[in-house]
Design a protein around this motif. Structure first.
Motif, PDB file in Angstrom:
ATOM      1  N   MET A 145       0.806  -1.215   0.000  1.00  0.00           N
ATOM      2  CA  MET A 145       0.000   0.000   0.000  1.00  0.00           C
ATOM      3  C   MET A 145       0.842   1.270   0.000  1.00  0.00           C
ATOM      4  O   MET A 145       0.552   2.209  -0.751  1.00  0.00           O
ATOM      5  N   LEU A 146       1.894   1.322   0.843  1.00  0.00           N
ATOM      6  CA  LEU A 146       2.693   2.547   0.920  1.00  0.00           C
ATOM      7  C   LEU A 146       3.336   2.910  -0.420  1.00  0.00           C
ATOM      8  O   LEU A 146       3.254   4.070  -0.849  1.00  0.00           O
ATOM      9  N   PRO A 147       3.985   1.966  -1.125  1.00  0.00           N
ATOM     10  CA  PRO A 147       4.587   2.329  -2.411  1.00  0.00           C
ATOM     11  C   PRO A 147       3.566   2.846  -3.423  1.00  0.00           C
ATOM     12  O   PRO A 147       3.860   3.768  -4.194  1.00  0.00           O
ATOM     13  N   LEU A 148       2.373   2.240  -3.428  1.00  0.00           N
ATOM     14  CA  LEU A 148       1.363   2.681  -4.393  1.00  0.00           C
ATOM     15  C   LEU A 148       0.790   4.038  -3.999  1.00  0.00           C
ATOM     16  O   LEU A 148       0.612   4.926  -4.846  1.00  0.00           O
ATOM     17  N   LEU A 149       0.510   4.232  -2.707  1.00  0.00           N
ATOM     18  CA  LEU A 149      -0.027   5.518  -2.260  1.00  0.00           C
ATOM     19  C   LEU A 149       0.986   6.634  -2.412  1.00  0.00           C
ATOM     20  O   LEU A 149       0.626   7.783  -2.702  1.00  0.00           O
ATOM     21  N   ALA A 150       2.284   6.324  -2.223  1.00  0.00           N
ATOM     22  CA  ALA A 150       3.313   7.355  -2.368  1.00  0.00           C
ATOM     23  C   ALA A 150       3.346   7.907  -3.783  1.00  0.00           C
ATOM     24  O   ALA A 150       3.823   9.028  -4.004  1.00  0.00           O
ATOM     25  N   ARG A 151       2.836   7.123  -4.720  1.00  0.00           N
ATOM     26  CA  ARG A 151       2.828   7.564  -6.113  1.00  0.00           C
ATOM     27  C   ARG A 151       1.544   8.293  -6.494  1.00  0.00           C
ATOM     28  O   ARG A 151       1.374   8.675  -7.653  1.00  0.00           O
ATOM     29  N   GLY A 204      12.188   8.280   6.959  1.00  0.00           N
ATOM     30  CA  GLY A 204      13.441   7.690   6.506  1.00  0.00           C
ATOM     31  C   GLY A 204      13.274   6.301   5.931  1.00  0.00           C
ATOM     32  O   GLY A 204      14.263   5.650   5.568  1.00  0.00           O
ATOM     33  N   LEU A 205      12.038   5.816   5.845  1.00  0.00           N
ATOM     34  CA  LEU A 205      11.794   4.483   5.301  1.00  0.00           C
ATOM     35  C   LEU A 205      12.085   4.440   3.806  1.00  0.00           C
ATOM     36  O   LEU A 205      11.654   5.338   3.064  1.00  0.00           O
ATOM     37  N   PRO A 206      12.771   3.417   3.321  1.00  0.00           N
ATOM     38  CA  PRO A 206      12.883   3.227   1.874  1.00  0.00           C
ATOM     39  C   PRO A 206      11.541   2.777   1.324  1.00  0.00           C
ATOM     40  O   PRO A 206      10.854   1.953   1.941  1.00  0.00           O
ATOM     41  N   ILE A 207      11.146   3.323   0.195  1.00  0.00           N
ATOM     42  CA  ILE A 207       9.853   3.001  -0.407  1.00  0.00           C
ATOM     43  C   ILE A 207      10.079   2.094  -1.608  1.00  0.00           C
ATOM     44  O   ILE A 207      10.866   2.409  -2.498  1.00  0.00           O
ATOM     45  N   ALA A 208       9.395   0.964  -1.632  1.00  0.00           N
ATOM     46  CA  ALA A 208       9.563   0.000  -2.721  1.00  0.00           C
ATOM     47  C   ALA A 208       9.090   0.591  -4.036  1.00  0.00           C
ATOM     48  O   ALA A 208       8.247   1.494  -4.083  1.00  0.00           O
ATOM     49  N   SER A 209       9.636   0.075  -5.134  1.00  0.00           N
ATOM     50  CA  SER A 209       9.178   0.477  -6.454  1.00  0.00           C
ATOM     51  C   SER A 209       7.769  -0.054  -6.688  1.00  0.00           C
ATOM     52  O   SER A 209       7.302  -0.962  -5.982  1.00  0.00           O
TER      53      SER A 209
END
Length: 334
Positions: free
Chosen positions: A241-247, A260-265
């Motif tokens: 959810m986080l990677p998709l919402l970040a986009r 500071g969390l790395p966000i997946a592609s």
């Protein structure tokens, strides 16, 4: 260049995710925990540990349904009121603050292809092994068997990569978060093989044995299977959810970057979603049964996903950039 979500009245991904969360809240039941058996039978068991596990599971399901419902409603509210929210000072500040760029398109394709490919290969192996037992011997699914040790090894490698990323990146919160991830991956590796209990042949202390659902020297099977369920929820929230919402917009990207969390592609997020669907109830409804709990396969694939996430973290630029600009650059990368 303006971010796409700032030129769109309502972010569609927020609406889609919110509806999916509400649907999950409505449909979620004990059927997704078949390894625990029917709750009514478990609650009536003469064995206290079995009754305790069933009680904990029912509480977990109730809490998860509430969390999914609240999350879904929040995302739908975000979608509905976005035209007003995007003009507020906090949202504008989050959207404009410097943040590490999201993964480029070629990184997304590579990571997604690896994890999706591994998931499909695993399912193909199960399908073939279900028809020809020689291809899937029982030793594969044993406690401390090849799959568990391979999973532990992947977590150890992911921990090493996280440590390397903590030293390479811009420091500060990014370094601390990668160090925390490295420690977490090492704990996952130790828990996966019960800290070498069968390898070193030592017994479980009586206090822990009374709590542990499998009588092992680990925490993740203590208090029922809560740790496994928390891990599954964490993969869904952090890996999918986080990677998709970040986009959906620079504001959510900026808020996630604050931690500071790395966000997946995006590709890796889809891979995590596919791996998360590996359960006994889903796989064996379509494929012949093999002598292995599908939770072991799911954990192996998720460990591979976290290893890939750390490789992505190592490949990102180390200097933060404006999130709207970095998002546009990531989308246009080859």
């Amino acid at each position: 260049m303006a971010h796409a979500s700032f030129s769109t009245e309502h972010p569609p991904l927020a609406m889609a995710t919110g509806l999916a969360a509400l649907a999950a809240a409505a449909l979620l039941s004990t059927t997704i925990f078949p390894d625990l058996g029917p709750p009514a039978e478990r609650l009536a068991s003469d064995i206290p540990a079995i009754r305790r596990t069933a009680e904990i599971t029912l509480l977990e399901i109730a809490a998860l349904r509430v969390a999914l419902a609240l999350g879904g409603l929040s995302l739908l509210a975000l979608w509905a009121f976005w035209p007003r929210l995007r003009e507020t000072a906090p949202i504008r500040w989050l959207a404009s603050r410097p943040a590490l760029p999201l993964s480029a398109a070629h990184v997304s394709r590579r990571s997604g292809a690896i994890l999706l490919g591994a998931t499909l290969l695993f399912l193909a192996w199960v399908a073939l092994g279900g028809r020809n037992p020689a291809l899937f011997p029982p030793v594969i699914g044993l406690e401390d068997g090849p799959v568990e040790y391979a999973t532990a090894l992947l977590f150890v490698i992911a921990a090493g990569l996280a440590f390397a990323a903590s030293r390479r990146g811009p420091g500060g919160r990014y370094a601390l978060m990668h160090l925390a991830l490295a420690l977490g991956f090492l704990v996952c590796a130790g828990e996966e093989i019960s800290w070498g209990q069968r390898l070193l042949d030592y017994s479980t202390p009586a206090t822990l044995d009374a709590l542990n659902a499998q009588g092992e020297f680990n925490l993740h099977n203590s208090f029922g299977y809560s740790a496994d369920h928390i891990f599954m929820a964490g993969v869904a929230l952090y890996g999918v959810m986080l990677p998709l919402l970040a986009r959906t917009g620079p504001a959510i990207h900026g808020a996630a970057d604050l931690t500071g969390l790395p966000i997946a592609s995006a590709g890796l997020a889809l891979g995590f979603a596919a791996a998360s669907l590996i359960h006994d109830w889903s796989v064996f409804a379509l494929l012949p049964r093999v002598p292995m709990n599908m939770a072991e396969g799911r954990e192996f694939l998720c460990a591979l996903g976290f290893l890939l996430l750390m490789t992505e973290s190592l490949s990102r630029p180390v200097q933060p950039a404006n999130s709207a600009v970095s998002r546009a650059a990531s989308a246009s990368s080859p």
